[in-house]
Design an enzyme around this catalytic site. Structure first.
Site, PDB file in Angstrom:
ATOM      1  N   HIS A 272      61.448 -50.547 -85.040  1.00  0.00           N
ATOM      2  CA  HIS A 272      62.484 -51.522 -84.950  1.00  0.00           C
ATOM      3  C   HIS A 272      63.966 -50.883 -85.235  1.00  0.00           C
ATOM      4  O   HIS A 272      64.807 -51.337 -84.409  1.00  0.00           O
ATOM      5  CB  HIS A 272      62.334 -52.257 -86.240  1.00  0.00           C
TER       6      HIS A 272
ATOM      7  N   GLU B 134      64.883 -49.966 -81.670  1.00  0.00           N
ATOM      8  CA  GLU B 134      65.263 -51.153 -80.765  1.00  0.00           C
ATOM      9  C   GLU B 134      66.768 -51.404 -81.093  1.00  0.00           C
ATOM     10  O   GLU B 134      67.212 -51.678 -80.272  1.00  0.00           O
ATOM     11  CB  GLU B 134      64.293 -52.194 -81.319  1.00  0.00           C
ATOM     12  N   HIS B 135      67.360 -51.119 -82.239  1.00  0.00           N
ATOM     13  CA  HIS B 135      68.516 -51.426 -82.573  1.00  0.00           C
ATOM     14  C   HIS B 135      69.422 -50.386 -81.904  1.00  0.00           C
ATOM     15  O   HIS B 135      70.594 -50.781 -81.033  1.00  0.00           O
ATOM     16  CB  HIS B 135      69.009 -51.375 -83.856  1.00  0.00           C
TER      17      HIS B 135
ATOM     18  N   GLU C  23      69.783 -55.627 -93.061  1.00  0.00           N
ATOM     19  CA  GLU C  23      68.677 -56.599 -92.773  1.00  0.00           C
ATOM     20  C   GLU C  23      67.406 -56.735 -93.583  1.00  0.00           C
ATOM     21  O   GLU C  23      67.153 -57.696 -93.951  1.00  0.00           O
ATOM     22  CB  GLU C  23      68.163 -56.198 -91.341  1.00  0.00           C
TER      23      GLU C  23
END
Length: 458
Positions: free
Chosen positions: A78, A81-82, A158
């Site tokens: 993840h 992905e950022h 997040e």
């Protein structure tokens, strides 16, 4: 004059009425819709034409997700992905999405246990540009140490906002950790906070160089294009990237025998209501016997989907012990599927009563099966969803991309309606064997202060 919204609703109602009169078998798609081919570098390409408007959806899917992370680096899939939205030699930091926006398009990305995907929705004439940009960042990502640390703070925030401040998310995370004894699905996609806090540029680049390559990716393009147009563009962009001989599928540990049901209790004063949950491990479509996963889909539709389901009618309508109840089967995964059930008890109703009634509904279906009327209604509901989703470019791209990335074929995807239509009541009844309490975790959430750890003072 009728508004467009009113016309849409009216047409939808008419369509549903006509659908109810059609035999289930006639709803299956006739002939292949998608075209697939593979470039010499190993990139699989799937094209699903839809020529009603000059718009396309472009998605690149990587066969890697959170379940493939090296031990101790949870959240790296993840995190990467950022970071993919940072920079390359051709595109400046943070410019990727801005360029797509200036082109009049939309873009985003998402990570799950088995996949990582990036997509853009643009007018047809902008497709060459977004393909060029996506191909560029497949192999030319450039990461600045300072920017990596800044983005790490973003994913930590997040996690705080989506998990730490959400009691339901905390319970779901804890139940996942208890459901799987060995398989990495037990680790949350976003990662454990203590490991996320240590993720580095080196971790990200190692992961990137190992898994981001054309021979570990699937390109799906839906919309106003022909397979020939997409092939030409793909060869001119992705086709220039050499295959990575070091790409390999991670050998994930399997699950040992499950010999005891597990239970989780979460007390959190922020929880609005008491809730009851149960998750079971079940076969995924990729490993289920013929018709088995389809039977599970139909079983859960009959048992737990909506106000006509057996569990809802038993708990909410007949016994008045819950304000809501339901569940679902999730089978689009590389290794293992999952069945989930939930209920929101009314005030004063003990969890034991909820559990006893749900177990009794399951036991009744296991012993006596489902009716032909229930089965036909469930089939029509699923096939209607399939048809309506086929009317949406983004839904089509997700349908093909996700299933292909976890191991299905185009034929599997397009023949699903036909396979579903052939499932018998006996198969649905047999599928109840997967509601095995030994392969489950039951979770309860209470809006109360948690018990204090030993040795603490108030």
């Amino acid at each position: 004059m009728l508004t467009r919204a009113f016309v849409h609703v009216r047409l939808l109602i008419i369509g549903l009425a006509m659908l109810s009169l059609m035999p289930v078998t006639s709803l299956a798609q006739t002939g292949p819709r998608a075209t697939e081919f593979t470039l010499p570098n190993g990139l699989m390409v799937v094209v699903v034409p839809d020529n009603r408007a000059p718009v396309v959806t472009h998605m690149i899917w990587y066969r890697v997700g959170a379940a493939d992370e090296p031990p101790g680096t949870s959240g790296i899939a993840h995190f990467l992905e950022h970071l993919m939205f940072k920079a390359t030699e051709k595109i400046g930091t943070g410019e990727f999405s801005k360029i797509v926006s200036r082109l009049g398009g939309q873009d985003n990305a998402f990570t799950a246990q088995d996949i990582t995907a990036y997509f853009q929705r643009v007018s047809k004439d902008r497709l060459p540009k977004v393909m060029e940009m996506e191909a560029d960042r497949m192999v030319n990502l450039k990461l600045d140490e300072k920017e990596v640390l800044t983005e790490r703070d973003v994913i930590l925030e997040e996690r705080r906002s989506r998990v730490e401040n959400n009691p339901s998310a905390i319970l779901d995370e804890q139940m996942g950790a208890a459901l799987y004894l060995a398989h990495p699905y037990r680790i949350p996609v976003i990662g454990w906070e203590h490991e996320m806090a240590k993720l580095s540029r080196d971790d990200a680049m190692k992961f990137y160089k190992r898994f981001y390559a054309p021979n570990n990716a699937i390109l799906v393009v839906t919309g106003d294009v022909t397979p020939e147009e997409v092939r030409k563009l793909a060869e001119a962009t992705y086709g220039k990237i050499p295959r990575n001989p070091n790409v390999s599928t991670v050998e994930r540990p399997g699950e040992p025998p499950h010999r005891a049901a597990r239970r989780i209790e979460l007390k959190d004063p922020r929880a609005g209501r008491r809730t009851w949950h149960r998750h079971y491990i079940a076969p995924a479509y990729t490993h289920a016997a013929p018709g088995e996963a389809e039977a599970l889909d139909l079983l859960l539709k009959i048992l737990a989907s909506g106000p006509t389901s057996r569990i809802y009618k038993k708990l909410v309508v007949d016994e008045h012990v819950a304000s809501s109840a339901g569940g679902w089967y999730s089978g689009t995964a590389r290794d293992l599927g999952k069945i989930a059930l939930f209920a929101v008890p009314n005030d004063g109703v003990p969890f034991e009563k909820i559990e006893q009634l749900i177990d009794s509904v399951i036991a009744d279906v296991a012993a006596n099966g489902v009716t032909e009327a229930e089965l036909e209604r469930a089939k029509k509901a699923y096939l209607a969803e399939y048809i309506f989703q086929s009317d949406n470019q983004a839904s089509l791209a997700r349908r093909y991309g996700w299933a292909l990335t976890v191991g299905a074929t185009v034929k599997d995807i397009e023949e699903w309606p036909e396979r579903l239509s052939k499932v018998t009541a006996a198969q649905v009844q047999a599928a109840t064997r997967h509601l095995d309490i030994l392969r489950s975790v039951t979770g309860t959430m209470l809006p109360e202060a948690p018990n204090q750890p030993p040795g603490t003072r108030s």
